[in-house]
Design a protein around this motif. Structure first.
Motif, mmCIF file in Angstrom:
data_model
loop_
_atom_site.group_PDB
_atom_site.id
_atom_site.type_symbol
_atom_site.label_atom_id
_atom_site.label_comp_id
_atom_site.label_asym_id
_atom_site.label_seq_id
_atom_site.Cartn_x
_atom_site.Cartn_y
_atom_site.Cartn_z
ATOM 1 N N SER A 36 -3.271 -1.725 10.372
ATOM 2 C CA SER A 36 -3.630 -2.182 9.042
ATOM 3 C C SER A 36 -2.125 -2.737 8.339
ATOM 4 O O SER A 36 -2.299 -3.250 7.190
ATOM 5 C CB SER A 36 -4.037 -1.098 8.163
ATOM 6 N N LEU A 37 -1.024 -2.456 8.895
ATOM 7 C CA LEU A 37 0.125 -2.843 8.455
ATOM 8 C C LEU A 37 0.845 -3.701 9.315
ATOM 9 O O LEU A 37 0.729 -3.787 10.521
ATOM 10 C CB LEU A 37 0.759 -1.632 8.274
ATOM 11 N N SER A 93 0.912 -1.084 -0.283
ATOM 12 C CA SER A 93 -0.011 -0.016 -0.056
ATOM 13 C C SER A 93 0.777 1.261 -0.145
ATOM 14 O O SER A 93 1.968 1.265 0.778
ATOM 15 C CB SER A 93 -0.824 0.011 1.086
ATOM 16 N N GLY A 110 -1.482 2.500 13.505
ATOM 17 C CA GLY A 110 -2.292 2.681 14.906
ATOM 18 C C GLY A 110 -3.874 2.230 14.490
ATOM 19 O O GLY A 110 -4.270 1.665 15.325
ATOM 20 N N GLY A 111 -4.213 1.906 13.107
ATOM 21 C CA GLY A 111 -5.201 1.342 12.834
ATOM 22 C C GLY A 111 -5.018 -0.289 12.555
ATOM 23 O O GLY A 111 -6.036 -0.968 12.090
ATOM 24 N N PHE A 124 1.930 5.169 0.625
ATOM 25 C CA PHE A 124 1.531 6.339 1.494
ATOM 26 C C PHE A 124 2.175 7.546 1.221
ATOM 27 O O PHE A 124 3.345 7.352 0.591
ATOM 28 C CB PHE A 124 1.824 5.916 2.957
ATOM 29 N N GLY A 153 -8.982 10.819 9.536
ATOM 30 C CA GLY A 153 -7.627 10.219 10.069
ATOM 31 C C GLY A 153 -8.111 9.270 11.291
ATOM 32 O O GLY A 153 -7.948 8.126 11.583
ATOM 33 N N LEU A 176 -11.119 7.595 11.450
ATOM 34 C CA LEU A 176 -11.643 6.492 10.679
ATOM 35 C C LEU A 176 -10.516 5.405 10.396
ATOM 36 O O LEU A 176 -10.853 4.260 10.522
ATOM 37 C CB LEU A 176 -12.727 6.864 9.421
ATOM 38 N N VAL A 177 -9.422 6.068 9.818
ATOM 39 C CA VAL A 177 -8.465 5.059 9.268
ATOM 40 C C VAL A 177 -7.889 4.530 10.619
ATOM 41 O O VAL A 177 -7.498 3.139 10.662
ATOM 42 C CB VAL A 177 -7.437 5.911 8.734
ATOM 43 N N ALA A 178 -7.697 5.400 11.727
ATOM 44 C CA ALA A 178 -7.101 4.617 12.943
ATOM 45 C C ALA A 178 -8.056 3.628 13.587
ATOM 46 O O ALA A 178 -7.743 2.551 14.066
ATOM 47 C CB ALA A 178 -7.112 5.752 13.848
ATOM 48 N N TRP A 179 -9.371 3.893 13.264
ATOM 49 C CA TRP A 179 -10.339 2.659 14.063
ATOM 50 C C TRP A 179 -10.655 1.686 12.983
ATOM 51 O O TRP A 179 -10.928 0.511 13.654
ATOM 52 C CB TRP A 179 -11.747 3.702 14.134
ATOM 53 N N PHE A 180 -10.745 1.881 11.891
ATOM 54 C CA PHE A 180 -11.080 0.868 10.847
ATOM 55 C C PHE A 180 -10.118 0.253 10.026
ATOM 56 O O PHE A 180 -10.553 -0.371 8.988
ATOM 57 C CB PHE A 180 -12.317 1.364 10.015
ATOM 58 N N GLY A 181 -8.994 0.982 10.152
ATOM 59 C CA GLY A 181 -7.818 0.335 9.096
ATOM 60 C C GLY A 181 -7.868 0.993 7.842
ATOM 61 O O GLY A 181 -8.684 1.943 7.503
ATOM 62 N N ILE A 182 -7.175 0.615 6.917
ATOM 63 C CA ILE A 182 -6.813 1.315 5.484
ATOM 64 C C ILE A 182 -7.491 0.897 4.463
ATOM 65 O O ILE A 182 -7.512 1.315 3.394
ATOM 66 C CB ILE A 182 -5.300 1.387 5.201
ATOM 67 N N GLY A 183 -8.388 -0.233 4.918
ATOM 68 C CA GLY A 183 -9.256 -0.888 3.925
ATOM 69 C C GLY A 183 -10.521 0.027 3.453
ATOM 70 O O GLY A 183 -10.671 1.068 3.681
ATOM 71 N N GLN A 232 -0.016 6.407 11.315
ATOM 72 C CA GLN A 232 -1.581 6.301 11.536
ATOM 73 C C GLN A 232 -2.193 4.730 10.830
ATOM 74 O O GLN A 232 -3.057 4.329 11.608
ATOM 75 C CB GLN A 232 -2.057 7.225 10.437
ATOM 76 N N ALA A 233 -1.526 4.368 9.823
ATOM 77 C CA ALA A 233 -2.193 2.982 9.514
ATOM 78 C C ALA A 233 -1.745 1.785 10.417
ATOM 79 O O ALA A 233 -2.308 0.825 10.798
ATOM 80 C CB ALA A 233 -1.587 2.495 8.321
#
Lengths: 355, 249
Positions: A101-102, A85, A98-99, A87, B130, B132-139, A95-96
C-alpha cells in the motif's frame, strides 16, 4: 393489498435507513483544496512527473512532517498525486508495505531491519536517514531511585518491546557489563507508561515524547539517552524505506523527494522557528515544544548522508547489529548475511540530492 | 390540544443524566486519575467536539487555522465510517441470509458449515485486522472486509435460529415407513370439529372422484372454510378459521 400498520412502518424505516446508508456513499468529503503551485517550490519543480506517490508518515519532529506541512512535494511535483497516510508506529508502516500500500514510508531502524530480514523479506531499500535519535529517547528514572543503569538492578523498567528504545536499553545494559535478566523489563505501550508511572507500578522507562516529557514533569530524571548509546557505537535512527521497484521506476520522483527532505533538514538548522511551526501543526504540540524536541535528534543533510559514515556504508553494519539484537527478542526468524543489509541501503537518491 | 408528557415520564431520565454529568465532573476535577488528560471534564470534551467540527486556530504559539481533525470535520469522518459500515453490512446480509436459510433447510449443511461460522464469530475482529491490511492494503477494501467478516456470522446464525430452522424435533422429522398415514394434525382443535375434507388414503391408489358428489363436497368444504360462517353474520377472526391448506388433503 395494504400491509398492516406495523409492517408498513418497519418497511418504511428499512427503506429510509438503506437509502441513507447508500445515499451517503455519494457524499464526498472535502479536505484542504489548496492548489499546488510550481512557483512555491523552493527549488526547480519537475512538471513532467504525473505518477501517484503513496507516502506513510509518523508524527515525529523531523524533516518529513515539514515536507508534508509546507506542501513541498505537492509544489515541486505539481502534476503528480501525493497521498499521505498517518501511521502510529514503524511496525504499522512495515505492515502497509507488506500489503503493497505504500511507496515510501518512515520507520525506525528496528522495524526497518525487520522488513529486510526473514520472515518478511520485503523488497524495500533504506533511502534516507530522517534523524539519528539522540536525547529524544531517554531513560527516565524516578527521582531518588537510581542515578545510573547499575543502580536499577531489580527495578521495573518499562519500554515498548522491539522498538529503538528497547534496543538502546539493552545495549546500555550490555555496555555497562550487566545481564538483562537482572532487571525487570516490562513490555508497555507508550500510552500506558504514564498512567503506570503515576500509579507507582514502574520505576523507570526508556521512552520518547510525549510520554518522556510527561514523566520528567512527574518527578522523573533523565539518566541515559540514546545519544549516549549512539556514541558507544549502537545508534538508532528514523529511516525512510521505499519499495525497490518504485525507486527503480521513478528516479525523478526520488530525486525531488530527496531534495525536499534536504531542504527541510537545512530549514531545521537555519530557520528552526519556521520549521517548528510546521512540526507543531503536524504533531499537535506547541511551537516551543517542537523546537525543544528538535534538539533531541541529529539531522543530516544530503551531502553528509551520502558519505561512508551513513548511507554510504556504516548504516548497513548498524542494521546488521540491530538484526542480531532482534533475533534475541524473537523479532525476526533469522539474521540474514551482512551483505543483505548493506544491499538494503540505497544512497542513490541522497547522492542525487547532494550532487 | 396535545398534552405534554407528565413529569413522571421525563423526570427520571433527566435526573439520571444530571447525576451522571455531576459524577463525571467530580471524578475529573478530583485528579484521582493521573495524567490529567486521561480524565477530561464534560466541558473539555464538548470543547474538543466543537474544535473537531470547525476551522480553529491550532494554538500553541502557531499562527495557523486548521480544519477539523486531520483536515476533516468530525462529521466527515463519521460519514466515511458509515459508508464503510453500510458496504460491509450490505455484503454481509447478501451472503449471510441465504447461508442461514440454507443451514436451516438443508439437513447436512448446518453440520458441515456451522462449526466454521461459529469459529469466525468467536474471533475478535481486531485480531485479524493485521492480516486484512497485509492482504488488501490500507485502503477501504480491508476495512469493508473486516466489517463484512464481523457482521456475517451473527446474521447467519440469527437467520438460522430466527426461523429458518425446522422447529420439529428429530422424532417428527424422521420419514414414515410406507403405507402408514401421517398423524392427523387437527391444528389444536378437537378431532370432531375438523372439516370433513375428502381424505386421500395412504398409498398410491387412485381415487375416482364422482363429480356430482364432488360438487357437494366442494360446497361443504367452502362452507367450512369460513365463507358460510361469515354469511351467517358472525365475525370470524383469522384464528377461528381453519387453515386453508391442509397437509392431509
Amino acid at each position: 393489498m395494504t400491509l398492516p400498520h406495523l409492517t408498513r412502518t418497519r418497511a418504511l424505516a428499512a427503506v429510509v435507513a438503506a437509502t441513507a446508508t447508500f445515499g451517503l456513499s455519494a457524499c464526498g468529503v472535502g479536505g484542504d483544496t489548496e492548489q499546488a503551485s510550481a512557483d512555491a517550490c523552493p527549488f526547480q519543480a519537475d512538471e513532467s512527473v504525473d505518477t501517484t506517490v503513496r507516502i506513510g508518515y509518523q508524527k515525529i519532529p523531523n524533516g518529513d512532517v515539514i515536507v508534508k506541512d509546507q506542501k513541498i512535494l505537492e509544489n515541486c511535483l505539481p502534476n503528480a498525486t501525493i497521498e499521505w497516510s498517518n501511521f502510529a508506529s514503524g511496525g504499522d508502516v512495515v505492515q502497509a508495505f507488506g500489503g503493497k500500500s505504500l511507496d515510501i514510508g518512515l520507520a525506525g531502524s528496528s522495524p526497518s531491519t525487520k522488513a529486510l530480514s526473514a520472515p518478511l523479506d520485503l523488497p524495500v531499500s533504506v533511502i534516507w536517514i530522517h534523524d539519528v535519535i539522540g536525547s529524544a529517547e531517554s531513560l527516565v528514572v524516578r527521582d531518588g531511585e537510581a542515578t545510573d543503569i547499575e543502580g536499577l538492578k531489580g527495578k521495573t523498567i518499562a519500554t515498548p518491546f522491539g522498538s529503538t528504545a528497547h534496543f538502546s536499553l539493552l545495549q546500555a545494559i550490555a555496555d555497562a557489563g550487566e545481564d538483562p535478566s537482572d532487571y525487570k523489563i516490562v513490555n508497555t505501550e507508550p500510552e500506558q507508561i504514564a498512567p503506570a508511572w503515576s500509579r507507582g507500578d514502574i520505576d523507570a522507562a526508556w521512552i520518547w515524547d510525549p510520554t518522556l516529557s510527561t514523566l520528567v514533569k512527574d518527578g522523573g530524571k533523565v539518566v541515559l539517552t540514546s545519544e549516549d548509546t549512539a556514541k558507544a557505537g549502537k545508534p538508532t535512527f528514523d529511516l525512510a524505506i521505499a519499495d525497490r521497484t518504485f525507486v527503480k521506476d521513478n528516479p525523478k520522483v526520488l530525486a525531488v523527494w530527496a531534495k525536499a527532505q534536504d531542504y527541510a533538514v537545512k530549514q531545521i538548522k537555519d530557520d528552526p522557528a519556521k520549521a517548528a511551526q510546521s512540526a507543531a501543526v503536524e504533531i499537535g504540540v506547541s511551537a516551543a515544544d517542537a523546537e525543544k524536541q528538535f534538539a533531541g535528534f541529529t539531522f543530516l543533510d544530503a551531502k553528509q548522508q551520502a558519505g561512508a559514515d551513513w548511507l554510504g556504508g556504516k548504516l548497513g553494519q548498524d542494521l546488521f547489529s540491530t538484526a542480531q539484537f532482534l533475533l534475541t527478542q524473537d523479532g525476526i526468524a533469522k539474521v540474514a548475511p551482512e551483505s543483505t543489509y548493506a544491499d538494503g541501503v540505497d544512497p542513490g537518491p541522497a547522492k542525487a540530492a547532494a550532487g | 390540544m396535545i398534552r405534554p408528557p407528565a413529569p413522571s415520564r421525563w423526570l427520571p431520565p433527566v435526573v439520571t443524566l444530571v447525576v451522571v454529568l455531576a459524577a463525571w465532573s467530580a471524578v475529573s476535577a478530583s485528579g484521582v486519575v493521573q495524567p490529567a488528560y486521561l480524565a477530561p471534564s464534560p466541558l473539555e470534551v464538548w470543547d474538543a467536539f466543537l474544535r473537531a467540527n470547525t476551522n480553529h486556530a491550532v494554538g500553541g504559539g502557531v499562527d495557523r487555522i486548521v480544519r477539523g481533525e486531520e483536515g476533516y470535520y468530525l462529521w466527515e469522518h463519521l460519514v466515511v465510517s458509515l459508508q464503510r459500515i453500510g458496504g460491509g453490512l450490505a455484503l454481509a446480509i447478501i451472503v449471510a441470509v441465504p447461508l442461514g436459510l440454507a443451514m436451516g433447510t438443508v439437513g447436512w449443511f448446518e453440520r458441515v458449515v456451522g462449526p466454521y461460522v461459529d469459529f469466525l464469530r468467536s474471533l475478535p475482529p481486531l485480531a485479524y485486522l493485521g492480516f486484512l491490511v497485509a492482504w488488501f492494503g490500507i485502503g477501504d477494501t480491508s476495512k469493508v472486509a473486516l466489517l463484512f467478516l464481523a457482521a456475517f456470522p451473527p446474521i447467519a446464525l440469527a437467520t438460522l435460529n430466527g426461523g429458518a430452522r425446522d422447529p420439529r424435533g428429530p422424532a417428527e422429522r424422521r420419514p414414515l415407513p410406507r403405507g402408514v398415514a401421517p398423524p392427523d394434525d387437527h391444528h389444536g382443535r378437537p378431532a370432531r370439529d375438523a372439516p370433513r375434507h375428502p381424505q386421500r388414503p395412504a398409498g398410491r391408489r387412485r381415487v375416482r372422484v364422482d363429480h356430482r358428489r364432488g360438487r357437494g363436497a366442494r360446497q361443504r368444504t367452502a362452507r367450512h372454510r369460513g365463507a358460510w360462517r361469515t354469511c351467517r353474520g358472525r365475525r370470524t377472526s383469522s384464528r377461528s378459521r381453519w387453515p386453508a391448506s391442509s397437509s392431509s388433503a
